[in-house]
Scaffold this motif. Structure first.
Motif, short mmCIF file in Angstrom:
data_model
loop_
_atom_site.label_atom_id
_atom_site.label_comp_id
_atom_site.label_asym_id
_atom_site.label_seq_id
_atom_site.Cartn_x
_atom_site.Cartn_y
_atom_site.Cartn_z
N ALA A 252 18.82 45.42 -11.05
CA ALA A 252 17.65 46.23 -10.69
C ALA A 252 16.99 46.89 -11.89
CB ALA A 252 18.05 47.29 -9.66
N GLN A 253 17.80 47.33 -12.85
CA GLN A 253 17.28 48.15 -13.95
C GLN A 253 16.94 47.36 -15.21
OE1 GLN A 253 16.51 51.40 -13.54
NE2 GLN A 253 17.09 51.04 -11.40
N ILE A 254 17.47 46.14 -15.35
CA ILE A 254 17.22 45.36 -16.57
C ILE A 254 16.63 43.99 -16.25
CG2 ILE A 254 18.23 44.40 -18.67
CD1 ILE A 254 20.45 46.51 -18.41
N LEU A 255 17.32 43.21 -15.41
CA LEU A 255 16.88 41.84 -15.15
C LEU A 255 15.52 41.81 -14.45
CD1 LEU A 255 20.24 40.20 -13.97
CD2 LEU A 255 19.34 40.47 -16.29
N ALA A 256 15.37 42.57 -13.38
CA ALA A 256 14.11 42.55 -12.64
C ALA A 256 12.92 43.03 -13.48
CB ALA A 256 14.24 43.37 -11.35
N PRO A 257 13.03 44.17 -14.19
CA PRO A 257 11.89 44.60 -15.01
C PRO A 257 11.49 43.59 -16.08
CG PRO A 257 13.43 46.41 -14.71
CD PRO A 257 14.11 45.19 -14.17
N LEU A 258 12.44 42.80 -16.56
CA LEU A 258 12.13 41.82 -17.60
C LEU A 258 11.70 40.48 -17.02
CD1 LEU A 258 14.99 42.49 -20.19
CD2 LEU A 258 12.60 43.20 -20.31
N GLY A 259 11.68 40.35 -15.70
CA GLY A 259 11.27 39.10 -15.08
C GLY A 259 12.31 38.00 -15.22
N ALA A 311 15.04 34.04 -23.37
CA ALA A 311 13.90 34.23 -24.28
C ALA A 311 13.16 35.52 -23.94
CB ALA A 311 12.96 33.04 -24.21
N ARG A 312 13.05 35.80 -22.64
CA ARG A 312 12.43 37.08 -22.24
C ARG A 312 13.26 38.25 -22.75
NH1 ARG A 312 11.57 34.13 -17.10
NH2 ARG A 312 9.32 33.73 -16.90
N TYR A 313 14.56 38.11 -22.65
CA TYR A 313 15.46 39.18 -23.12
C TYR A 313 15.34 39.35 -24.64
CZ TYR A 313 19.82 41.86 -23.60
OH TYR A 313 20.77 42.82 -23.87
N ALA A 314 15.31 38.25 -25.36
CA ALA A 314 15.14 38.31 -26.82
C ALA A 314 13.80 38.95 -27.17
CB ALA A 314 15.24 36.92 -27.43
N SER A 315 12.75 38.61 -26.43
CA SER A 315 11.43 39.18 -26.69
C SER A 315 11.44 40.69 -26.49
CB SER A 315 10.39 38.54 -25.77
OG SER A 315 10.28 37.16 -26.03
N PHE A 316 12.14 41.13 -25.45
CA PHE A 316 12.26 42.57 -25.20
C PHE A 316 12.97 43.26 -26.37
CE2 PHE A 316 15.72 45.42 -23.55
CZ PHE A 316 14.98 46.60 -23.59
N GLN A 317 14.05 42.67 -26.85
CA GLN A 317 14.77 43.27 -27.98
C GLN A 317 13.87 43.36 -29.21
OE1 GLN A 317 17.98 44.44 -27.87
NE2 GLN A 317 18.14 43.90 -25.70
N LEU A 318 13.14 42.28 -29.49
CA LEU A 318 12.29 42.25 -30.68
C LEU A 318 11.09 43.17 -30.55
CD1 LEU A 318 12.43 38.40 -31.27
CD2 LEU A 318 13.37 40.12 -32.81
N PRO A 323 8.95 50.50 -35.47
CA PRO A 323 8.78 51.81 -34.85
C PRO A 323 7.30 52.18 -34.81
CG PRO A 323 10.55 51.84 -36.48
CD PRO A 323 9.84 50.54 -36.64
N ARG A 324 6.86 52.75 -33.72
CA ARG A 324 5.43 53.02 -33.58
C ARG A 324 5.21 54.02 -32.46
NH1 ARG A 324 7.03 48.35 -31.36
NH2 ARG A 324 6.33 47.76 -29.28
N SER A 325 4.00 54.52 -32.38
CA SER A 325 3.59 55.33 -31.25
C SER A 325 3.15 54.38 -30.14
CB SER A 325 2.45 56.26 -31.65
OG SER A 325 2.84 57.10 -32.72
N GLY A 326 2.83 54.93 -28.99
CA GLY A 326 2.37 54.10 -27.89
C GLY A 326 3.33 54.12 -26.72
N GLU A 327 2.86 53.63 -25.59
CA GLU A 327 3.60 53.68 -24.34
C GLU A 327 4.87 52.85 -24.40
OE1 GLU A 327 2.87 52.65 -19.58
OE2 GLU A 327 1.32 52.23 -21.10
N GLU A 328 5.92 53.36 -23.79
CA GLU A 328 7.17 52.61 -23.63
C GLU A 328 7.02 51.72 -22.39
OE1 GLU A 328 9.76 52.62 -25.57
OE2 GLU A 328 9.84 54.51 -26.66
N THR A 329 7.18 50.42 -22.54
CA THR A 329 6.96 49.50 -21.43
C THR A 329 8.22 48.76 -20.99
OG1 THR A 329 6.31 47.75 -22.97
CG2 THR A 329 4.55 49.15 -22.07
N GLY A 330 9.29 48.82 -21.76
CA GLY A 330 10.50 48.08 -21.42
C GLY A 330 11.47 48.91 -20.61
N PRO A 331 12.57 48.31 -20.19
CA PRO A 331 13.58 49.03 -19.42
C PRO A 331 14.43 49.99 -20.25
CG PRO A 331 14.27 46.77 -19.76
CD PRO A 331 12.87 46.88 -20.28
#
Length: 654
Positions: A252-259, A311-318, A323-331
């Motif tokens: 629910a908290q990791i797999l689903a948000p990452l598709g 690949a989706r999981y790797a993309s999330f990690q990368l 480091p930057r400002s801006g909205e947090e969009t990942g889990p």
């Protein structure tokens, strides 16, 4: 021998006056879900408040040509992988390369199901084994970020059974969650329960019962010892704190948000026709493997996933970089992702002689462990973050190149896959093709504007503009008169100059830029003060083309150093030179580095002083600095030899 005083105009300031500071569907079970741990939220403190930040652009420049570079090396990669498929006699595997958040390349080799002759692809599902541990770490960090636990909490707070392990010494610290995450708890690799039974699931009661009386192998925090047992216990911590089964929480908290819609926890939950048949080798033959039912220990290695999902999981990690400002969009917060990748245990360093065909003269490698993730740096590669998996007929690998924004995923349906043999030449091809080259850091618009303004001062010095552009402390050390004299000398030697491209950058406020001149070139390195955005440090490096006399003298010195006495010593050096000292220095160069040839210019004033790179046959490239004798035209008055600064972190071969 005294070094030649080459023109290197350093205008820099370090000012620290007194008082100043330096700048999927869940499996049913009959037991009730675990009850959550109630942890009182800590009162807000200044450290918890959002930080004050300077608005800066992303720190790295993108390379729009990387996909083209990847396509150029794909034929080499596929030829190698096809050959390895045959050599290792593998049933099949899928491989993918992630670039800037997308699966830029994927292909399946061999068969995913030999019985039906089905070919693997990006949607074929494999078991990823211990890569599951990184999902466990993500879940723990999520709960930490929510204020529900601390990594430095005693693990016995959530698993009371851990109070009954046997410590090696009376002064041993108690096992913490951080110890479990970094494989430094002292727990053995396996617990006293059987997770390889294909007929039944491991229960939470069995895992808990295996804890009391366990003798730790070392004092927690003093060593690293890979422990599946420790991560199985972390899964129970996630259950206790979240109030639901580990797999349900992660889904629910990791797999689903990452598709990651193909990622499941049971063999039976994989979509029909999508599961690769895992194999083990017995008596030299591949045979289908039975699937272990990890149950309550699945936090250590139970996940099934496709290449596309990984690949989706790797993309999330990368995506946590830079480091930057801006909205947090990942889990998980970007800072927490980077924290998981960062060395939490001291690095292990190895240095060995390199093979003759290698790019570097040594093989140097430093490795570390973060929060579940492992990492390394070497002569060939900057920071690489990775994790592998091997379980009941499957083998998996994921590696991330954060500074390049590139990920590499391999999923195989054979337990004994020689992953390194498959991937070593893939990495080399990506490296040679520039695909995994670290991205350059982007200077801020303020820094680029300051550079343009400094070039304008070079073209026409204006005192009011100079005083506006530089910090007060800089002006106290370099008056307008001093700066104008330096610029005037450079204009005399190099003529008019135009601003050129970025050479290198160290974040948004420090960079070096090229300046293309009528005679030779300049490089301007500048640093901005963080508060005022004025220039606090400035350096001109001048490279004028060598005169014919300088070039001829340099070639003669190199010939003498290589034992090719094309000109007598007296015709190369002036009488002011200590002949014995020079001959000893040239002999030492030849003995240590072999014959050398003249390389490009590094620094010069164009007429009397010049620095050349020497490219030597036994590596250890050198810098040769010459100063001609104005009283004896064409003859060398001073010679200095020193090791060349390396662009990388290891000495390169010529």
């Amino acid at each position: 021998m005294r070094r030649a005083a080459l023109l290197s105009l350093l205008l820099t300031l370090t000012h620290c006056a007194a008082g100043e500071r330096p700048p999927a569907a869940p499996t049913r079970r009959s037991t009730p879900p675990p009850q959550p741990v109630l942890r009182a939220a800590a009162p807000a403190t200044p450290a918890d408040a959002p930080p004050l930040v300077a608005e800066e652009p992303p720190a790295w420049l993108d390379d729009p040509e990387r996909r083209t570079k990847l396509l150029a090396v794909v034929p080499q990669i596929e030829a190698h992988l096809g050959a390895e498929l045959d050599r290792q006699k593998l049933p099949g595997f899928s491989i993918g390369i992630v670039i800037d958040g997308e699966l830029a390349y994927s292909r399946g080799f061999g068969l995913s199901n030999p019985a039906t002759s089905t070919a693997p692809d990006a949607d074929t599902v494999y078991r990823v084994g211990s890569i599951t541990k990184t999902f466990t770490a993500t879940a723990v960090l999520q709960l930490r970020d929510q204020g529900k636990l601390s990594l430095d909490d005693p693990a016995s707070r959530y698993l009371p059974e851990l109070a009954k392990v046997v410590y090696p010494t009376a002064d041993s610290p108690r096992i913490t969650l951080r110890h479990l995450l970094t494989h430094s708890s002292g727990l053995p690799r396996l617990g006293r329960f059987d997770y390889s039974d294909a007929t039944r699931e491991v229960t939470a009661a069995e895992v808990r019962a295996a804890v009391p009386g366990t003798v730790l192998e070392y004092v927690p925090g003093t060593k690293e010892g890979y422990s599946n047992f420790g991560f199985a216990l972390l899964g129970l911590v996630v259950e206790r704190v979240s109030g639901r089964r580990y797999r349900d929480h992660v889904s629910a908290q990791i797999l689903a948000p990452l598709g990651m819609s193909s990622s499941v926890w049971d063999e039976s939950a994989v979509a029909p026709g999508r599961l690769a048949t895992g194999h083990v080798r017995k008596d030299g033959k591949l045979k289908p493997a039975t699937h272990w039912r990890l149950g309550a220990s699945e936090a250590a290695g139970g996940l099934y996933a496709s290449l596309r999902d990984m690949a989706r999981y790797a993309s999330f990690q990368l995506s946590a970089y830079p480091p930057r400002s801006g909205e947090e969009t990942g889990p998980l917060r970007r800072s927490s992702v980077r924290e998981a990748h960062t060395a939490a245990r001291p690095a292990h360093l190895s240095v060995e002689p390199a093979s003759a065909e290698g790019r570097y003269t040594v093989n140097a490698r430093a490795s570390w462990i973060g929060l579940a993730w492992h990492g390394h740096e070497s002569c060939e590669e900057e920071e690489v973050v990775r994790h592998s998996g091997a379980v009941d007929g499957y083998s998996a690998w994921m590696e991330l190149h954060p500074r390049a924004g590139v990920g590499l995923v391999l999923l195989s349906s054979a337990l004994d896959t020689e992953r390194e043999a498959l991937l070593e030449k893939v990495r080399a091809a990506l490296r040679r093709g520039g695909v995994t080259a670290p991205r350059k850091e982007r200077p801020s618009p303020r820094l680029e504007s300051a550079f343009q303004a400094s070039v304008a001062l070079y073209e026409r010095f204006e005192r009011p503009r100079y005083e506006e552009l530089f910090t007060k402390g800089f002006l106290e050390h370099f008056s307008p008169v001093t700066f104008e004299e330096i610029v005037e000398r450079l204009r005399k030697d190099h003529g008019a100059c135009k601003p050129g491209a970025l050479i290198s950058s160290r974040g948004p406020r420090e960079a070096q830029f090229a300046m293309a001149c009528e005679r030779g070139r300049l490089a301007a390195k500048l640093t901005l003060d963080a508060e005022t955005s004025r220039i606090s440090a400035y350096r001109f490096s001048a490279i004028a083309p060598p005169t014919e006399a300088m070039k001829r003298s340099a070639e003669q010195v190199v010939a003498l150093a290589s034992g090719q006495k094309k000109a007598p010593f007296q015709q190369v050096f002036s009488q002011a030179v200590d002949a014995g000292a020079v001959e000893r220095e040239l002999s030492a160069l030849r003995a240590e580095h072999g014959r050398c040839k003249l390389g490009g210019s590094i620094e010069s004033d164009g007429e009397q002083e010049h620095a050349f790179r020497l490219v030597c046959e036994r590596g250890g490239n050198m810098v040769m600095k010459l100063r001609l004798d104005p009283g004896a035209p064409g003859r060398v008055r001073e010679l200095d030899l020193e090791a060349a600064p390396q662009a990388g972190r290891c000495p390169e071969r010529p």
